[in-house]
Scaffold this motif. Structure first.
Motif, PDB file in Angstrom:
ATOM      1  N   THR A   1       0.807  -1.246  -0.034  1.00 21.09           N
ATOM      2  CA  THR A   1       0.172   0.031   0.043  1.00 21.09           C
ATOM      3  C   THR A   1       0.949   1.327   0.108  1.00 21.09           C
ATOM      4  OG1 THR A   1       0.053   0.255   2.396  1.00 21.09           O
ATOM      5  CG2 THR A   1      -1.947  -1.326   1.308  1.00 21.09           C
ATOM      6  N   ASP A   2       0.306   2.516  -0.248  1.00 19.12           N
ATOM      7  CA  ASP A   2       1.043   3.517  -0.179  1.00 19.12           C
ATOM      8  C   ASP A   2       1.457   3.870   1.244  1.00 19.12           C
ATOM      9  OD1 ASP A   2       1.476   6.330  -1.436  1.00 19.12           O
ATOM     10  OD2 ASP A   2       0.637   7.030   0.747  1.00 19.12           O
ATOM     11  N   GLN A   3       0.762   3.436   1.977  1.00 20.97           N
ATOM     12  CA  GLN A   3       1.231   3.745   3.646  1.00 20.97           C
ATOM     13  C   GLN A   3       2.617   2.841   3.966  1.00 20.97           C
ATOM     14  OE1 GLN A   3      -1.873   2.697   6.530  1.00 20.97           O
ATOM     15  NE2 GLN A   3      -0.595   3.480   7.896  1.00 20.97           N
TER      16      GLN A   3
ATOM     17  N   ARG B   1       5.629   4.253   2.296  1.00 21.18           N
ATOM     18  CA  ARG B   1       6.058   5.451   2.824  1.00 21.18           C
ATOM     19  C   ARG B   1       6.707   5.213   4.258  1.00 21.18           C
ATOM     20  NH1 ARG B   1       4.383  10.037   0.159  1.00 21.18           N
ATOM     21  NH2 ARG B   1       2.688   9.606  -1.326  1.00 21.18           N
TER      22      ARG B   1
END
Length: 132
Positions: A43-45, A48
């Protein structure tokens, strides 16, 4: 003491956890959150979080064992280049498998014990550079 991020194929997470335990036992802080959670979907999370973990590190150790040169999703190679761009120290545990592994600042380790030796050298170099 140096802070270390461990990049590895997700399928080799158990081997990366062994390296994490070895480094922590030697007094190093390992910033790799992905090694401490049971599930981390793509996921993006998650991406990051990995980048933030690399930002908090001094050194990236990329696990690229023989036989894995072209296996996995390639996330460790992206992390490797991100760390290079951020000016982090780079240790390749295993074999070179792409042009970026031949950068002059990449230190090569053939086994986990060699990673520890290289980290001790990096720490000594860093201390000498600041006159400590």
């Amino acid at each position: 003491m140096l802070k270390v991020y461990i990049a590895a194929p997700f399928q080799l997470k158990s081997e990366a956890v062994v390296l994490l335990a070895l480094l922590q036992g030697a007094g190093y802080e390992v910033t790799s959150t992905w090694l401490r959670v049971t599930d981390m979907p793509d996921t993006d999370q998650a991406a990051r979080l990995d980048l933030a973990d690399i930002d908090r590190s001094d050194v990236l150790v990329a696990m690229n064992p023989h036989g894995w040169e072209s296996k996995g999703t390639g996330g460790r190679h992206g992390e490797f280049l991100y760390a290079h761009a951020k000016g982090k120290e780079l240790i390749l545990l295993g074999v070179r498998s792409n042009v970026f592994h031949h950068l002059s600042n990449v230190r090569l380790a053939g086994c986990r014990a060699e990673v520890l030796v290289l980290l001790v050298r990096l720490w000594a170099e860093r201390r000498a550079a600041v006159g400590a």
